[in-house]
Scaffold this motif. Sequence first.
Motif, mmCIF file in Angstrom:
data_model
loop_
_atom_site.group_PDB
_atom_site.id
_atom_site.type_symbol
_atom_site.label_atom_id
_atom_site.label_comp_id
_atom_site.label_asym_id
_atom_site.label_seq_id
_atom_site.Cartn_x
_atom_site.Cartn_y
_atom_site.Cartn_z
ATOM 1 N N SER A 102 0.824 -1.214 0.000
ATOM 2 C CA SER A 102 0.000 0.000 0.000
ATOM 3 C C SER A 102 0.851 1.253 0.000
ATOM 4 O O SER A 102 0.465 2.273 -0.574
ATOM 5 N N ASN A 103 2.016 1.181 0.647
ATOM 6 C CA ASN A 103 2.887 2.349 0.760
ATOM 7 C C ASN A 103 4.108 2.273 -0.150
ATOM 8 O O ASN A 103 5.056 3.043 0.010
ATOM 9 N N LYS A 104 4.062 1.337 -1.106
ATOM 10 C CA LYS A 104 5.105 1.208 -2.130
ATOM 11 C C LYS A 104 6.489 0.950 -1.537
ATOM 12 O O LYS A 104 7.510 1.441 -2.040
ATOM 13 N N LEU A 105 6.514 0.192 -0.461
ATOM 14 C CA LEU A 105 7.785 -0.255 0.105
ATOM 15 C C LEU A 105 8.187 -1.523 -0.640
ATOM 16 O O LEU A 105 7.525 -2.550 -0.530
ATOM 17 N N ARG A 106 9.283 -1.458 -1.374
ATOM 18 C CA ARG A 106 9.659 -2.547 -2.275
ATOM 19 C C ARG A 106 10.816 -3.406 -1.764
ATOM 20 O O ARG A 106 11.129 -4.430 -2.345
ATOM 21 N N HIS A 107 11.464 -2.973 -0.697
ATOM 22 C CA HIS A 107 12.570 -3.749 -0.146
ATOM 23 C C HIS A 107 12.841 -3.290 1.272
ATOM 24 O O HIS A 107 12.358 -2.231 1.707
ATOM 25 N N VAL A 108 13.590 -4.092 2.012
ATOM 26 C CA VAL A 108 13.926 -3.715 3.377
ATOM 27 C C VAL A 108 14.802 -2.471 3.371
ATOM 28 O O VAL A 108 15.532 -2.218 2.416
ATOM 29 N N THR A 109 14.721 -1.712 4.442
ATOM 30 C CA THR A 109 15.515 -0.486 4.584
ATOM 31 C C THR A 109 16.123 -0.468 5.982
ATOM 32 O O THR A 109 15.672 -1.206 6.870
ATOM 33 N N PRO A 110 17.143 0.357 6.213
ATOM 34 C CA PRO A 110 17.714 0.439 7.560
ATOM 35 C C PRO A 110 16.674 0.761 8.623
ATOM 36 O O PRO A 110 16.661 0.167 9.704
ATOM 37 N N GLU A 111 15.774 1.697 8.311
ATOM 38 C CA GLU A 111 14.793 2.120 9.307
ATOM 39 C C GLU A 111 13.739 1.055 9.581
ATOM 40 O O GLU A 111 13.319 0.878 10.730
ATOM 41 N N THR A 112 13.280 0.352 8.542
ATOM 42 C CA THR A 112 12.257 -0.671 8.774
ATOM 43 C C THR A 112 12.845 -1.889 9.503
ATOM 44 O O THR A 112 12.175 -2.497 10.338
ATOM 45 N N ILE A 113 14.089 -2.231 9.208
ATOM 46 C CA ILE A 113 14.743 -3.326 9.941
ATOM 47 C C ILE A 113 14.910 -2.938 11.404
ATOM 48 O O ILE A 113 14.614 -3.723 12.315
ATOM 49 N N ALA A 114 15.383 -1.714 11.635
ATOM 50 C CA ALA A 114 15.576 -1.239 13.012
ATOM 51 C C ALA A 114 14.257 -1.235 13.780
ATOM 52 O O ALA A 114 14.218 -1.576 14.969
ATOM 53 N N TYR A 115 13.188 -0.853 13.104
ATOM 54 C CA TYR A 115 11.864 -0.812 13.751
ATOM 55 C C TYR A 115 11.438 -2.218 14.172
ATOM 56 O O TYR A 115 10.943 -2.420 15.289
ATOM 57 N N ALA A 116 11.635 -3.197 13.294
ATOM 58 C CA ALA A 116 11.268 -4.576 13.620
ATOM 59 C C ALA A 116 12.150 -5.123 14.747
ATOM 60 O O ALA A 116 11.659 -5.799 15.659
#
Length: 384
Positions: free
Chosen positions: A306-320
Amino acid sequence: MPTPSVSPSSSPSPGRQGRQRIPPPPDPIQRFISALTGQNTIITTIDDNGKKIIKKKKVDPSSTILEKLFDAVRWFTRSKQAFANYSIVWMVGINEFCKDRENMESYVDDGDEFNIDDEGKSELMACFDALAKSTKRFEHVILALISQPPEDDVIGKLASQMSSLRSATCSNDQTAIKSRLHEIVRLIIPGGELRPSFGSTVGKHEVGFNHPQIARLLIPLKYLALLESDFEGTIANISAGALPITDDLFPAHLYPPGTKYNPKNISKGLFRGHAWILAYKIIFTAPSSAKTISYKEVPHKSKARSNKLRHVTPETIAYACLHVTFAMSSTSSWKCDMSPFSKEQFYTNLVQVLTPDTKWRKSLFKTANKLVPPFYRNFNLLII
Protein backbone atom coordinates in the motif's frame (compact mmCIF):
# COMPACT_ATOMS: atom_id res chain seq x y z
CA MET A 1 -10.77 32.15 6.20
CA PRO A 2 -13.77 33.49 4.20
CA THR A 3 -17.04 31.87 5.13
CA PRO A 4 -18.87 30.04 2.36
CA SER A 5 -22.05 31.67 1.15
CA VAL A 6 -24.83 31.06 -1.31
CA SER A 7 -25.86 33.87 -3.64
CA PRO A 8 -29.60 34.56 -3.83
CA SER A 9 -31.27 33.27 -6.96
CA SER A 10 -32.57 35.94 -9.33
CA SER A 11 -35.60 33.87 -10.23
CA PRO A 12 -36.59 31.44 -7.50
CA SER A 13 -38.57 28.40 -8.55
CA PRO A 14 -42.36 28.57 -8.13
CA GLY A 15 -43.56 27.16 -4.84
CA ARG A 16 -40.20 27.71 -3.16
CA GLN A 17 -40.70 31.32 -2.02
CA GLY A 18 -39.42 31.80 1.51
CA ARG A 19 -37.96 28.30 1.69
CA GLN A 20 -34.41 28.18 3.07
CA ARG A 21 -31.83 26.72 0.78
CA ILE A 22 -29.58 23.88 1.84
CA PRO A 23 -26.31 25.45 3.05
CA PRO A 24 -23.15 24.31 1.30
CA PRO A 25 -20.79 22.04 3.21
CA PRO A 26 -17.69 23.65 4.70
CA ASP A 27 -14.67 23.54 2.42
CA PRO A 28 -11.95 20.95 3.23
CA ILE A 29 -9.61 23.45 4.89
CA GLN A 30 -12.40 24.83 7.07
CA ARG A 31 -13.40 21.30 8.02
CA PHE A 32 -9.76 20.54 8.86
CA ILE A 33 -9.45 23.53 11.19
CA SER A 34 -12.81 22.80 12.80
CA ALA A 35 -11.89 19.17 13.43
CA LEU A 36 -8.55 20.25 14.87
CA THR A 37 -9.77 23.04 17.14
CA GLY A 38 -13.12 21.60 18.15
CA GLN A 39 -14.81 24.88 17.20
CA ASN A 40 -18.24 25.02 15.55
CA THR A 41 -18.25 25.95 11.89
CA ILE A 42 -20.05 29.21 11.12
CA ILE A 43 -21.98 29.10 7.86
CA THR A 44 -23.65 32.14 6.29
CA THR A 45 -26.54 31.48 3.92
CA ILE A 46 -29.15 33.61 2.18
CA ASP A 47 -32.70 32.40 1.65
CA ASP A 48 -34.88 33.05 -1.38
CA ASN A 49 -36.16 36.27 0.13
CA GLY A 50 -32.62 37.65 0.41
CA LYS A 51 -32.48 37.30 4.18
CA LYS A 52 -29.06 36.49 5.64
CA ILE A 53 -29.02 33.48 7.97
CA ILE A 54 -26.03 32.68 10.14
CA LYS A 55 -25.82 29.19 11.55
CA LYS A 56 -23.32 27.36 13.68
CA LYS A 57 -22.79 23.83 12.53
CA LYS A 58 -21.63 21.31 15.08
CA VAL A 59 -18.07 20.12 14.77
CA ASP A 60 -17.65 17.30 12.31
CA PRO A 61 -14.74 15.26 13.72
CA SER A 62 -14.03 13.83 10.28
CA SER A 63 -11.57 15.56 8.02
CA THR A 64 -10.06 13.96 4.95
CA ILE A 65 -7.02 16.21 5.18
CA LEU A 66 -6.48 15.41 8.85
CA GLU A 67 -6.84 11.67 8.23
CA LYS A 68 -4.31 11.83 5.39
CA LEU A 69 -1.86 13.64 7.66
CA PHE A 70 -2.44 11.03 10.36
CA ASP A 71 -1.91 8.18 7.88
CA ALA A 72 1.39 9.82 6.92
CA VAL A 73 2.41 9.91 10.60
CA ARG A 74 1.60 6.21 11.04
CA TRP A 75 3.66 5.18 8.03
CA PHE A 76 6.54 7.56 8.76
CA THR A 77 6.74 6.12 12.29
CA ARG A 78 7.11 2.61 10.91
CA SER A 79 9.27 3.32 7.90
CA LYS A 80 11.45 6.34 8.67
CA GLN A 81 11.56 7.60 12.26
CA ALA A 82 9.89 5.93 15.23
CA PHE A 83 10.62 8.81 17.61
CA ALA A 84 9.91 11.99 15.62
CA ASN A 85 9.17 15.09 17.69
CA TYR A 86 6.28 16.68 15.81
CA SER A 87 6.42 19.95 17.73
CA ILE A 88 9.91 20.55 16.34
CA VAL A 89 8.95 19.11 12.94
CA TRP A 90 6.21 21.72 12.50
CA MET A 91 8.28 24.54 13.98
CA VAL A 92 11.24 23.95 11.64
CA GLY A 93 9.09 22.93 8.68
CA ILE A 94 6.87 26.00 8.74
CA ASN A 95 9.93 28.19 9.18
CA GLU A 96 11.48 26.74 6.02
CA PHE A 97 8.15 26.88 4.19
CA CYS A 98 7.73 30.60 4.85
CA LYS A 99 11.32 31.44 3.87
CA ASP A 100 10.60 30.56 0.26
CA ARG A 101 7.43 32.62 -0.08
CA GLU A 102 6.83 36.31 -0.52
CA ASN A 103 4.93 38.36 2.07
CA MET A 104 5.46 35.70 4.74
CA GLU A 105 8.64 37.09 6.28
CA SER A 106 6.85 37.79 9.56
CA TYR A 107 6.49 34.05 10.13
CA VAL A 108 10.21 33.37 9.65
CA ASP A 109 12.45 33.15 12.70
CA ASP A 110 16.05 34.00 11.85
CA GLY A 111 17.32 33.12 15.31
CA ASP A 112 19.38 30.10 16.27
CA GLU A 113 17.13 28.97 19.11
CA PHE A 114 16.35 25.71 17.31
CA ASN A 115 19.95 24.63 17.93
CA ILE A 116 19.71 21.86 15.33
CA ASP A 117 22.63 20.73 13.20
CA ASP A 118 22.33 20.10 9.46
CA GLU A 119 21.80 16.34 9.89
CA GLY A 120 19.05 16.88 12.46
CA LYS A 121 17.41 19.50 10.28
CA SER A 122 17.50 17.15 7.31
CA GLU A 123 15.70 14.44 9.33
CA LEU A 124 13.06 16.91 10.51
CA MET A 125 12.46 18.18 6.98
CA ALA A 126 12.14 14.60 5.72
CA CYS A 127 9.25 14.17 8.15
CA PHE A 128 7.73 17.52 7.14
CA ASP A 129 8.04 16.59 3.46
CA ALA A 130 6.27 13.28 4.12
CA LEU A 131 3.38 15.22 5.63
CA ALA A 132 3.41 17.60 2.65
CA LYS A 133 3.11 14.73 0.19
CA SER A 134 0.08 13.29 2.00
CA THR A 135 -2.32 15.96 0.67
CA LYS A 136 -2.44 18.19 -2.41
CA ARG A 137 -3.81 20.98 -0.22
CA PHE A 138 -0.75 21.16 2.03
CA GLU A 139 0.07 24.79 1.20
CA HIS A 140 -3.49 25.73 2.12
CA VAL A 141 -3.11 23.75 5.34
CA ILE A 142 -0.01 25.74 6.29
CA LEU A 143 -1.66 29.05 5.48
CA ALA A 144 -4.71 28.08 7.52
CA LEU A 145 -2.58 27.00 10.48
CA ILE A 146 -0.45 30.14 10.68
CA SER A 147 -3.47 32.42 10.21
CA GLN A 148 -5.24 31.13 13.32
CA PRO A 149 -5.16 33.25 16.50
CA PRO A 150 -1.97 32.50 18.51
CA GLU A 151 -4.00 31.84 21.65
CA ASP A 152 -5.72 28.91 19.91
CA ASP A 153 -2.34 27.18 19.46
CA VAL A 154 -3.63 25.04 16.58
CA ILE A 155 -0.13 24.02 15.51
CA GLY A 156 0.63 22.87 19.04
CA LYS A 157 -2.62 20.88 19.11
CA LEU A 158 -1.84 19.26 15.78
CA ALA A 159 1.72 18.39 16.87
CA SER A 160 0.41 16.94 20.14
CA GLN A 161 -2.13 14.76 18.30
CA MET A 162 0.56 13.53 15.92
CA SER A 163 2.95 12.69 18.76
CA SER A 164 0.17 10.76 20.51
CA LEU A 165 -0.58 8.96 17.25
CA ARG A 166 3.10 8.08 16.80
CA SER A 167 3.13 6.53 20.28
CA ALA A 168 -0.16 4.73 19.62
CA THR A 169 1.24 3.30 16.37
CA CYS A 170 4.21 1.85 18.24
CA SER A 171 1.93 0.52 21.00
CA ASN A 172 -0.35 -1.19 18.47
CA ASP A 173 2.58 -2.81 16.67
CA GLN A 174 4.03 -3.88 20.00
CA THR A 175 0.74 -5.53 20.96
CA ALA A 176 0.73 -7.40 17.65
CA ILE A 177 4.28 -8.69 18.21
CA LYS A 178 3.75 -9.49 21.91
CA SER A 179 0.63 -11.56 21.18
CA ARG A 180 2.64 -13.70 18.73
CA LEU A 181 5.86 -13.85 20.70
CA HIS A 182 5.29 -17.52 21.57
CA GLU A 183 5.11 -18.33 17.84
CA ILE A 184 8.23 -16.28 17.06
CA VAL A 185 10.31 -17.90 19.80
CA ARG A 186 9.22 -21.43 18.83
CA LEU A 187 10.42 -20.81 15.29
CA ILE A 188 13.89 -19.60 16.27
CA ILE A 189 14.91 -21.78 19.23
CA PRO A 190 16.47 -25.24 18.81
CA GLY A 191 13.79 -27.91 19.10
CA GLY A 192 10.95 -25.43 18.78
CA GLU A 193 9.49 -26.17 22.23
CA LEU A 194 8.86 -23.49 24.85
CA ARG A 195 9.71 -24.53 28.41
CA PRO A 196 7.77 -23.23 30.27
CA SER A 197 5.12 -22.60 27.67
CA PHE A 198 3.03 -19.43 27.33
CA GLY A 199 0.39 -18.22 24.89
CA SER A 200 -0.83 -15.08 23.16
CA THR A 201 -1.66 -13.44 26.48
CA VAL A 202 1.61 -13.21 28.36
CA GLY A 203 2.42 -11.66 31.72
CA LYS A 204 5.62 -9.76 32.41
CA HIS A 205 6.75 -12.47 34.84
CA GLU A 206 6.59 -15.08 32.05
CA VAL A 207 9.05 -13.44 29.68
CA GLY A 208 12.23 -11.40 29.74
CA PHE A 209 14.98 -12.73 32.00
CA ASN A 210 12.32 -14.67 33.92
CA HIS A 211 12.13 -17.19 31.06
CA PRO A 212 15.30 -19.30 30.52
CA GLN A 213 14.96 -19.56 26.74
CA ILE A 214 14.01 -15.93 26.16
CA ALA A 215 16.79 -14.83 28.53
CA ARG A 216 19.29 -16.47 26.15
CA LEU A 217 17.79 -14.50 23.24
CA LEU A 218 17.43 -11.18 25.01
CA ILE A 219 20.81 -11.00 26.71
CA PRO A 220 23.52 -9.10 24.78
CA LEU A 221 25.71 -11.49 22.80
CA LYS A 222 28.62 -10.08 24.78
CA TYR A 223 27.22 -11.68 27.96
CA LEU A 224 25.83 -14.91 26.49
CA ALA A 225 28.85 -17.05 27.40
CA LEU A 226 28.70 -15.67 30.94
CA LEU A 227 25.01 -16.59 31.13
CA GLU A 228 25.67 -20.13 29.95
CA SER A 229 28.44 -20.64 32.52
CA ASP A 230 26.47 -19.21 35.46
CA PHE A 231 22.81 -18.73 34.61
CA GLU A 232 21.40 -17.93 38.05
CA GLY A 233 24.32 -15.69 39.04
CA THR A 234 24.16 -13.72 35.79
CA ILE A 235 20.40 -13.21 36.06
CA ALA A 236 20.82 -12.08 39.66
CA ASN A 237 23.47 -9.54 38.61
CA ILE A 238 21.20 -8.22 35.84
CA SER A 239 18.30 -7.85 38.29
CA ALA A 240 20.51 -6.07 40.82
CA GLY A 241 21.91 -3.70 38.19
CA ALA A 242 25.44 -5.04 38.60
CA LEU A 243 25.37 -6.16 34.95
CA PRO A 244 23.52 -3.35 33.14
CA ILE A 245 21.77 -4.08 29.84
CA THR A 246 22.45 -0.93 27.82
CA ASP A 247 21.26 0.23 24.41
CA ASP A 248 24.72 0.00 22.81
CA LEU A 249 24.84 -3.80 23.22
CA PHE A 250 23.13 -5.97 20.60
CA PRO A 251 20.96 -8.85 21.89
CA ALA A 252 21.80 -12.43 21.01
CA HIS A 253 18.59 -12.94 18.99
CA LEU A 254 19.98 -10.62 16.30
CA TYR A 255 22.63 -13.26 15.60
CA PRO A 256 22.28 -16.89 14.40
CA PRO A 257 22.19 -19.55 17.16
CA GLY A 258 25.68 -20.60 18.25
CA THR A 259 27.36 -17.29 17.36
CA LYS A 260 30.34 -16.49 19.59
CA TYR A 261 30.97 -12.91 20.61
CA ASN A 262 33.88 -11.30 18.78
CA PRO A 263 34.70 -7.82 20.12
CA LYS A 264 36.84 -7.12 17.05
CA ASN A 265 34.00 -7.89 14.62
CA ILE A 266 30.58 -7.45 16.25
CA SER A 267 28.91 -7.14 12.83
CA LYS A 268 29.73 -10.76 11.93
CA GLY A 269 26.37 -12.54 11.96
CA LEU A 270 24.53 -9.38 13.07
CA PHE A 271 20.89 -9.31 11.80
CA ARG A 272 21.26 -12.90 10.59
CA GLY A 273 19.04 -14.06 13.43
CA HIS A 274 15.45 -14.59 12.34
CA ALA A 275 13.39 -13.08 15.17
CA TRP A 276 13.33 -9.66 13.51
CA ILE A 277 12.36 -11.18 10.16
CA LEU A 278 9.20 -12.62 11.75
CA ALA A 279 8.42 -9.33 13.48
CA TYR A 280 8.99 -7.52 10.18
CA LYS A 281 6.43 -9.74 8.45
CA ILE A 282 3.85 -9.14 11.18
CA ILE A 283 4.26 -5.36 10.95
CA PHE A 284 4.79 -4.77 7.24
CA THR A 285 3.14 -7.65 5.39
CA ALA A 286 0.69 -9.82 7.33
CA PRO A 287 0.71 -11.98 10.49
CA SER A 288 -0.13 -15.00 8.32
CA SER A 289 3.20 -14.61 6.50
CA ALA A 290 5.03 -14.97 9.85
CA LYS A 291 4.02 -18.59 10.31
CA THR A 292 7.35 -19.55 8.81
CA ILE A 293 10.78 -17.96 8.45
CA SER A 294 10.97 -18.79 4.76
CA TYR A 295 9.07 -16.89 2.07
CA LYS A 296 5.28 -17.13 2.24
CA GLU A 297 3.05 -15.15 -0.12
CA VAL A 298 0.27 -13.03 1.35
CA PRO A 299 -3.14 -13.08 -0.36
CA HIS A 300 -4.12 -9.49 0.30
CA LYS A 301 -2.63 -6.04 0.05
CA SER A 302 -0.07 -5.44 2.78
CA LYS A 303 1.12 -2.22 4.41
CA ALA A 304 4.31 -2.55 2.38
CA ARG A 305 2.46 -2.75 -0.93
CA SER A 306 0.00 0.00 0.00
CA ASN A 307 2.89 2.35 0.76
CA LYS A 308 5.10 1.21 -2.13
CA LEU A 309 7.79 -0.26 0.10
CA ARG A 310 9.66 -2.55 -2.27
CA HIS A 311 12.57 -3.75 -0.15
CA VAL A 312 13.93 -3.72 3.38
CA THR A 313 15.51 -0.49 4.58
CA PRO A 314 17.71 0.44 7.56
CA GLU A 315 14.79 2.12 9.31
CA THR A 316 12.26 -0.67 8.77
CA ILE A 317 14.74 -3.33 9.94
CA ALA A 318 15.58 -1.24 13.01
CA TYR A 319 11.86 -0.81 13.75
CA ALA A 320 11.27 -4.58 13.62
CA CYS A 321 14.38 -5.30 15.74
CA LEU A 322 13.29 -2.74 18.32
CA HIS A 323 9.81 -4.21 18.63
CA VAL A 324 10.82 -7.85 18.91
CA THR A 325 13.47 -6.94 21.51
CA PHE A 326 10.93 -4.98 23.53
CA ALA A 327 8.36 -7.80 23.20
CA MET A 328 10.84 -10.28 24.67
CA SER A 329 11.41 -8.05 27.69
CA SER A 330 9.29 -8.12 30.83
CA THR A 331 8.28 -4.49 30.33
CA SER A 332 4.50 -4.46 30.09
CA SER A 333 3.79 -1.22 28.21
CA TRP A 334 5.46 0.64 25.34
CA LYS A 335 5.37 3.83 27.41
CA CYS A 336 7.33 2.27 30.27
CA ASP A 337 10.93 3.26 30.85
CA MET A 338 13.63 0.59 30.38
CA SER A 339 16.51 2.55 31.93
CA PRO A 340 19.44 2.27 31.39
CA PHE A 341 18.22 0.88 28.06
CA SER A 342 16.83 3.64 25.82
CA LYS A 343 14.49 2.45 23.07
CA GLU A 344 15.20 5.54 20.99
CA GLN A 345 18.98 5.23 21.27
CA PHE A 346 18.86 1.48 20.52
CA TYR A 347 16.81 2.23 17.39
CA THR A 348 19.27 4.98 16.38
CA ASN A 349 22.25 2.66 16.91
CA LEU A 350 20.68 0.01 14.66
CA VAL A 351 19.97 2.52 11.89
CA GLN A 352 23.54 3.82 12.06
CA VAL A 353 24.95 0.31 11.67
CA LEU A 354 22.65 -0.45 8.72
CA THR A 355 23.03 2.84 6.82
CA PRO A 356 26.56 2.67 5.29
CA ASP A 357 26.43 1.22 1.78
CA THR A 358 28.79 -1.77 2.12
CA LYS A 359 29.08 -5.30 0.72
CA TRP A 360 28.02 -6.55 4.15
CA ARG A 361 24.77 -4.57 3.92
CA LYS A 362 24.09 -5.59 0.32
CA SER A 363 24.42 -9.25 1.28
CA LEU A 364 22.19 -8.83 4.33
CA PHE A 365 19.48 -6.96 2.44
CA LYS A 366 19.50 -9.46 -0.41
CA THR A 367 18.98 -12.34 2.02
CA ALA A 368 16.23 -10.49 3.89
CA ASN A 369 14.38 -9.55 0.72
CA LYS A 370 14.19 -13.24 -0.21
CA LEU A 371 12.29 -13.95 2.99
CA VAL A 372 9.83 -11.07 3.17
CA PRO A 373 6.80 -10.84 0.88
CA PRO A 374 6.27 -8.96 -1.37
CA PHE A 375 10.00 -8.26 -1.68
CA TYR A 376 10.85 -11.78 -2.88
CA ARG A 377 9.91 -10.99 -6.48
CA ASN A 378 12.09 -7.89 -6.52
CA PHE A 379 15.24 -8.91 -4.64
CA ASN A 380 17.28 -9.96 -7.66
CA LEU A 381 16.35 -6.77 -9.50
CA LEU A 382 17.31 -4.39 -6.75
CA ILE A 383 20.40 -2.27 -6.60
CA ILE A 384 20.51 -1.34 -2.91
